[in-house]
Design a protein around this motif. Structure first.
Motif, mmCIF file in Angstrom:
data_model
loop_
_atom_site.group_PDB
_atom_site.id
_atom_site.type_symbol
_atom_site.label_atom_id
_atom_site.label_comp_id
_atom_site.label_asym_id
_atom_site.label_seq_id
_atom_site.Cartn_x
_atom_site.Cartn_y
_atom_site.Cartn_z
ATOM 1 N N ARG A 113 0.427 -1.351 0.454
ATOM 2 C CA ARG A 113 -0.312 -0.265 0.619
ATOM 3 C C ARG A 113 0.929 0.898 0.061
ATOM 4 O O ARG A 113 0.478 2.433 -0.737
ATOM 5 C CB ARG A 113 -0.923 -0.035 0.967
ATOM 6 N N HIS A 114 1.926 1.005 1.346
ATOM 7 C CA HIS A 114 2.694 2.623 0.830
ATOM 8 C C HIS A 114 4.236 2.068 0.821
ATOM 9 O O HIS A 114 4.490 3.153 1.103
ATOM 10 C CB HIS A 114 2.560 3.134 2.044
ATOM 11 N N ALA A 118 4.598 -1.010 -3.646
ATOM 12 C CA ALA A 118 3.539 0.312 -4.379
ATOM 13 C C ALA A 118 3.369 -0.066 -5.699
ATOM 14 O O ALA A 118 4.306 0.067 -6.695
ATOM 15 C CB ALA A 118 3.455 1.623 -3.821
ATOM 16 N N GLY A 119 2.273 -0.001 -6.509
ATOM 17 C CA GLY A 119 2.266 -0.360 -7.873
ATOM 18 C C GLY A 119 1.591 -1.557 -8.380
ATOM 19 O O GLY A 119 1.751 -1.629 -9.559
ATOM 20 N N THR A 120 2.585 -2.351 -7.887
ATOM 21 C CA THR A 120 2.362 -3.901 -8.229
ATOM 22 C C THR A 120 1.366 -4.580 -7.856
ATOM 23 O O THR A 120 0.647 -4.527 -7.619
ATOM 24 C CB THR A 120 3.695 -4.842 -7.713
ATOM 25 N N THR A 121 0.963 -5.611 -8.948
ATOM 26 C CA THR A 121 0.281 -6.642 -8.933
ATOM 27 C C THR A 121 0.620 -8.175 -8.455
ATOM 28 O O THR A 121 -0.684 -8.629 -7.914
ATOM 29 C CB THR A 121 -0.992 -6.276 -9.891
ATOM 30 N N SER A 123 3.952 -9.403 -6.530
ATOM 31 C CA SER A 123 5.363 -9.296 -6.263
ATOM 32 C C SER A 123 4.762 -9.952 -4.741
ATOM 33 O O SER A 123 4.933 -11.095 -4.299
ATOM 34 C CB SER A 123 4.951 -8.172 -5.896
ATOM 35 N N GLY A 140 -2.721 -9.296 -7.459
ATOM 36 C CA GLY A 140 -3.791 -8.134 -6.765
ATOM 37 C C GLY A 140 -3.827 -8.074 -5.534
ATOM 38 O O GLY A 140 -4.371 -7.784 -4.748
ATOM 39 N N ARG A 238 8.664 -7.717 -8.413
ATOM 40 C CA ARG A 238 9.341 -6.748 -7.224
ATOM 41 C C ARG A 238 9.130 -7.885 -6.841
ATOM 42 O O ARG A 238 8.107 -7.893 -6.169
ATOM 43 C CB ARG A 238 8.470 -5.680 -7.444
#
Ligand SMILES: [Zn+2]
Length: 302
Positions: A113-114, A118-121, A123, A140, A238
């Motif tokens: 989330r922070h 962040a931005g991965t689905t 990982s 996700g 990631r």
């Protein structure tokens, strides 16, 4: 125990660390649970006294969490089917939703989330601390596997005579060579010299100590195997490494990147980065999950 009061926007209003009672003492499991209950009640009272409204409570613990029954099995806390959620509800009273979750998955959720994910689905958050467990984000979603998922630390990567007995009862687990605790233990076993944790092994490594180099090499080799396996199975974009060992920085990350890169052929290559939330990841994830629950409950009520 790391705990705090966290606002809806993620701001930490109060943070503190409390000692966890020794679980191996008589009734140790009960003492750990009592300390947890006391902490939750006292922090709730503190929040109220300071004019805040506690909207939800997030508690994260190690071990296997039965989400349906709210029970926890955690060997190092002396918990076996311990009704943690029911005890929390009894201590706090009705009206405040409580989320009970796994500490590493909560840490991964906070990184998602922070933080570094962040931005991965797809990982993974992999903290290398006293033990090793993974928080897996797949398509996700944070995968919990009914509480059992993510135990990469208890997959066998060491074979033959080199395999050591793991706390889980199996031989040759990743955790027996690549956790921060394993580095210190294995260096001491090779040299007969007790060291002050993985940090000292890293200092010896930097100073050119050959035993430290061997212990480090073994850890890296097993970690690369584990990352390649995970990459092949679930194709993360990631991987964020956390826990005490990531303090080694590029000394850890660069050989992992090179080792994984050399082993992949057709697989999608993940970025390998350091987690960014540090020791607070679990606490921040617990708070985030609690706020999510408060928001969902609000939505249900319309
Ligand atoms: Zn194991």
């Amino acid at each position: 125990m790391k705990c705090g009061l966290v606002a809806a926007d993620g701001a930490v209003l109060h943070r503190e660390t409390r000692p966890t009672p020794r679980a191996d003492a008589r009734d140790g499991g009960r003492a750990v649970l009592d300390a947890l209950l006391e902490t939750v009640v006292e922090l709730s009272q503190k929040a109220t006294a300071e004019g805040h409204h506690v909207r939800a409570i997030g508690v994260v613990v190690p071990g296997v969490i039965d989400a349906e029954h709210g029970t926890v099995g955690a060997e190092n806390l002396e918990w076996t089917g311990t009704p943690v959620l029911a005890e929390l509800k009894a201590a706090v009273g009705d009206g405040v939703p409580i989320v009970l979750a796994h500490d590493v998955r909560a840490g991964g959720y906070a990184e998602l989330r922070h933080g570094a994910l962040a931005g991965t689905t797809n990982s993974m958050f992999l903290p290398l601390g006293t033990g090793i467990a993974a928080a897996m984000i797949v398509d996700g979603s944070l995968v919990s596997g009914d509480g059992y998922a993510g135990e990469l630390g208890h997959s066998k990567f060491i074979h033959g005579d080199a395999a050591e007995l793991c706390a889980c009862g199996q031989w040759g687990c990743l955790e027996t060579v690549a956790s921060a605790a394993a580095l210190a233990r294995r260096y001491a076993a090779r040299t007969g010299r007790t060291v002050d944790g993985a940090r000292e092994v890293m200092e010896l490594l930097a100073a050119g100590d050959p035993d430290a180099a061997q212990v480090w090499h073994d850890a890296l080799a097993a970690l690369i195997d584990a990352l390649v396996l995970y990459t092949t199975l679930v194709a993360p974009t990631r991987i964020a490494i956390g826990g005490g060992l990531v303090g080694a920085g590029e000394t850890l990350l660069q050989p992992l990147r090179e080792g994984v890169h050399a082993r992949l052929t057709f697989q999608r290559e993940p970025e390998i980065v350091a987690a960014v939330l540090g020791e607070e990841a679990g606490m921040l994830g617990a708070a985030q999950m609690a706020w999510d629950r408060a928001a969902a409950d609000e939505e249900d009520r319309g």
